[in-house]
Motif scaffolding. Structure first.
Motif, PDB file in Angstrom:
ATOM      1  N   GLU A  88       6.927   4.821  11.309  1.00  0.00           N
ATOM      2  CA  GLU A  88       5.573   4.294  11.491  1.00  0.00           C
ATOM      3  C   GLU A  88       4.843   5.033  12.600  1.00  0.00           C
ATOM      4  N   ALA A  89       3.581   5.325  12.341  1.00  0.00           N
ATOM      5  CA  ALA A  89       2.681   5.869  13.355  1.00  0.00           C
ATOM      6  C   ALA A  89       1.535   4.880  13.502  1.00  0.00           C
ATOM      7  N   LEU A  90       1.506   4.170  14.621  1.00  0.00           N
ATOM      8  CA  LEU A  90       0.509   3.111  14.831  1.00  0.00           C
ATOM      9  C   LEU A  90      -0.628   3.672  15.677  1.00  0.00           C
ATOM     10  N   PRO A 122       0.824  -1.205   0.000  1.00  0.00           N
ATOM     11  CA  PRO A 122       0.000   0.000   0.000  1.00  0.00           C
ATOM     12  C   PRO A 122       0.859   1.257   0.000  1.00  0.00           C
ATOM     13  N   PRO A 123       0.266   2.407  -0.265  1.00  0.00           N
ATOM     14  CA  PRO A 123       1.002   3.653  -0.104  1.00  0.00           C
ATOM     15  C   PRO A 123       1.527   3.784   1.322  1.00  0.00           C
ATOM     16  N   ARG A 124       2.642   4.452   1.489  1.00  0.00           N
ATOM     17  CA  ARG A 124       3.211   4.606   2.817  1.00  0.00           C
ATOM     18  C   ARG A 124       2.322   5.480   3.702  1.00  0.00           C
ATOM     19  N   ARG A 125       1.443   6.250   3.076  1.00  0.00           N
ATOM     20  CA  ARG A 125       0.639   7.186   3.858  1.00  0.00           C
ATOM     21  C   ARG A 125      -0.118   6.500   4.975  1.00  0.00           C
ATOM     22  N   ALA A 126      -0.825   5.425   4.646  1.00  0.00           N
ATOM     23  CA  ALA A 126      -1.646   4.755   5.659  1.00  0.00           C
ATOM     24  C   ALA A 126      -2.156   3.442   5.115  1.00  0.00           C
ATOM     25  N   ARG A 127      -2.498   2.539   6.028  1.00  0.00           N
ATOM     26  CA  ARG A 127      -3.170   1.312   5.646  1.00  0.00           C
ATOM     27  C   ARG A 127      -3.938   0.789   6.856  1.00  0.00           C
ATOM     28  N   PRO A 161      -8.408  -8.337  18.310  1.00  0.00           N
ATOM     29  CA  PRO A 161      -8.750  -7.316  17.320  1.00  0.00           C
ATOM     30  C   PRO A 161      -8.181  -7.646  15.945  1.00  0.00           C
ATOM     31  N   VAL A 162      -8.999  -7.434  14.927  1.00  0.00           N
ATOM     32  CA  VAL A 162      -8.655  -7.822  13.565  1.00  0.00           C
ATOM     33  C   VAL A 162      -8.001  -6.676  12.800  1.00  0.00           C
ATOM     34  N   MET A 163      -8.370  -5.436  13.104  1.00  0.00           N
ATOM     35  CA  MET A 163      -7.861  -4.287  12.350  1.00  0.00           C
ATOM     36  C   MET A 163      -6.751  -3.569  13.108  1.00  0.00           C
ATOM     37  N   SER A 164      -5.683  -3.246  12.370  1.00  0.00           N
ATOM     38  CA  SER A 164      -4.654  -2.317  12.851  1.00  0.00           C
ATOM     39  C   SER A 164      -4.615  -1.141  11.883  1.00  0.00           C
ATOM     40  N   LEU A 165      -4.628   0.073  12.406  1.00  0.00           N
ATOM     41  CA  LEU A 165      -4.560   1.268  11.568  1.00  0.00           C
ATOM     42  C   LEU A 165      -3.163   1.857  11.692  1.00  0.00           C
TER      43      LEU A 165
END
Length: 382
Positions: free
Chosen positions: A339-341, A6-11, A252-256
Motif C-alpha cells: 500500500e502507498a497511502l 476496486p483495482p489495486r492500482r488506486a482508490r 477528513p472524508v477522503m483517503s487516497l
C-alpha cells in the motif's frame, strides 16, 4: 463510483460516516433556526456528489448547493427530488426552463439572467424560484450595489406578474478565511444595506445568507438564516492558519490510496523520471506508484509530495509524470503490491491533503477536488 473491490492500482476511499459527523458538527455551530446548505459542487469537491448529498441530507442538511445548473439537474435525475437545491453559476442560454421544471432555486446576478428566467417561466407556464445575489465586495458573480435597485425592482414586477418567486437574498465572502480582515466587516455592512433596501422594497426572502465554510466556523454574526459549508463538510480546514480540521472538530472524508506497482534496486547516480531532476545518491530501491497528474497528483509537488509506504514517509523522487511517479525507498525491502497511502485523516501517521497542498504550493480544496475520474471512489460507512 463503486462499492465493489476496486483495482489495486488506486482508490479514493470516501468515509460517509465522517461526512455525516462533520455535518452534525457544523450544525451544532449555528443556532437551531439557521438552516444548513451542503455544497456539493464539483462532484462534491471530488468526493461524489450523489452519495455525499444523500449523506448530508441524512445528517440534517436542509439544502444542497451546486455551481452549475447541470450539477443540480444531475442530482434531481439521481432521485434527489425533495431537497431544495440552489445553483448559482449560470451563463446565457443555460437551461432555465429545465431548472424551473426541476424545482431548483436559481441565482440571478444581473438583468440578463432575470430576463432569461422570466422568459423561461412564460414558456413553461410555471413561476421560477430565484435568489438575488449581491456583489458585496468579492468582485465575482453578483449584482453591484449601484445596479441593485433596478434588479430588485424588476424582480418584484416579475413576482407580481406570477413569473418568479424571490426566495432568497445572498452574497459571498472574499476573505472569511482570514479572521479580522477588514473586508469582512465591510462586506457585512454592504450586505445588510442591500438586504434592507430589498426588504423595504417588498422582497420577503425565505433565506438570507453569506456564510461559507470559514464564516460558518468563525463568524457567527454572518450566519443570518442559512450557512453554506463546502470544504469543511469534507473535513478539510478552510483556514489552516487558524485551526486544523481536528481543531474544528472535523474529520477528513477522503483517503487516497495507491499500490506499489514495481520495486527495483538501482545503483547510485541513477536518474529518476523526466529531466533527471532526481539522481540517486547511492545504491537504493525505487518504488513505482501508478498515479500521476492525469489522476490529479499535482506536478508542482514533484520532489516534495509525501507518501506513506511501509511505516515511513517517502517523498516523490523526481517529476510526477502523467500516470506514475517514483519514491526512493532508501534500500528498504518493500513488496510489489504494498500500500502507498498518499493522504488521509492522519490516524496512521499518513500525510493529509493539507500536507500535499503545502508540497504543491496550493490549497487543500484543490488537492481533493482534482482527483481524477479514473480513480474509483469507494464508499465506506454508507
Amino acid at each position: 463510483m463503486t462499492e465493489t473491490p476496486p483495482p489495486r492500482r488506486a482508490r479514493a476511499e470516501i468515509d460517509l460516516g465522517a461526512l455525516r459527523a462533520n455535518v452534525r458538527t457544523l450544525r451544532a455551530r449555528v443556532a437551531p433556526r439557521v438552516q444548513l446548505m451542503a455544497v456539493v459542487k464539483a462532484d462534491a469537491y471530488g468526493h461524489g456528489a450523489v452519495r455525499c448529498a444523500r449523506a448530508a441530507l441524512e445528517a440534517g442538511a436542509e439544502w444542497l448547493g451546486t455551481a452549475t445548473p447541470h450539477e443540480a439537474l444531475a442530482l434531481r435525475a439521481a432521485g434527489i427530488t425533495d431537497a431544495r437545491i440552489l445553483c448559482w453559476l449560470w451563463t446565457p442560454g443555460d437551461p432555465w426552463a429545465d431548472g424551473i421544471e426541476a424545482g431548483l432555486d436559481m441565482a440571478v446576478s444581473g438583468m440578463w439572467a432575470l430576463r432569461e428566467v422570466v422568459q423561461a417561466a412564460r414558456e413553461t407556464g410555471r413561476p421560477a424560484r430565484i435568489q438575488l445575489k449581491a456583489d458585496t465586495g468579492l468582485g465575482r458573480n453578483g449584482c453591484q450595489p449601484a445596479d441593485w435597485p433596478e434588479l430588485v425592482g424588476e424582480a418584484l414586477k416579475a413576482q407580481k406578474d406570477g413569473l418568479v418567486t424571490v426566495t432568497g437574498l445572498w452574497s459571498h465572502f472574499a476573505c472569511a478565511d482570514e479572521p479580522g480582515h477588514p473586508s469582512i466587516a465591510s462586506q457585512l455592512d454592504v450586505f445588510r444595506s442591500m438586504l434592507d433596501y430589498a426588504e423595504k422594497a417588498g422582497v420577503e426572502p425565505e433565506v438570507r445568507h453569506i456564510a461559507n465554510s470559514p464564516a460558518t466556523l468563525t463568524l457567527p454574526e454572518a450566519h443570518f438564516d442559512l450557512v453554506r459549508p463546502g470544504i469543511a463538510m469534507y473535513g478539510v480546514s478552510p483556514s489552516p492558519e487558524v485551526g486544523t480540521s481536528a481543531d474544528f472538530g472535523l474529520r477528513p472524508v477522503m483517503s487516497l490510496i495507491g499500490s506499489v506497482a514495481l520495486v527495483k534496486q538501482v545503483p547510485g547516480g541513477h536518474g529518476v523520471s523526466y529531466g533527471h531532476h532526481y539522481v540517486t545518491p547511492s545504491e537504493t530501491t525505487l518504488g513505482l506508484i501508478p498515479l500521476g497528474y492525469a489522476d490529479g497528483i499535482p506536478r508542482h509537488a514533484s520532489g516534495r509530495g509525501p507518501v506513506l509506504v511501509g511505516d515511513r514517509i517517502r517523498r516523490v523522487a523526481g517529476r510526477v509524470a502523467m500516470d506514475q511517479f517514483v519514491v526512493d525507498l532508501g534500500g528498504d525491502a518493500v513488496e510489489s503490491g504494498a500500500e502507498a497511502l498518499l493522504f488521509g485523516p492522519g490516524d496512521r501517521g499518513e500525510p493529509t491533503a493539507e500536507d500535499w497542498a503545502q508540497a504543491a504550493d496550493t490549497i487543500a480544496y484543490e488537492i481533493v477536488t482534482r482527483i481524477g475520474a479514473r480513480v474509483p471512489r469507494v464508499y465506506v460507512n454508507g
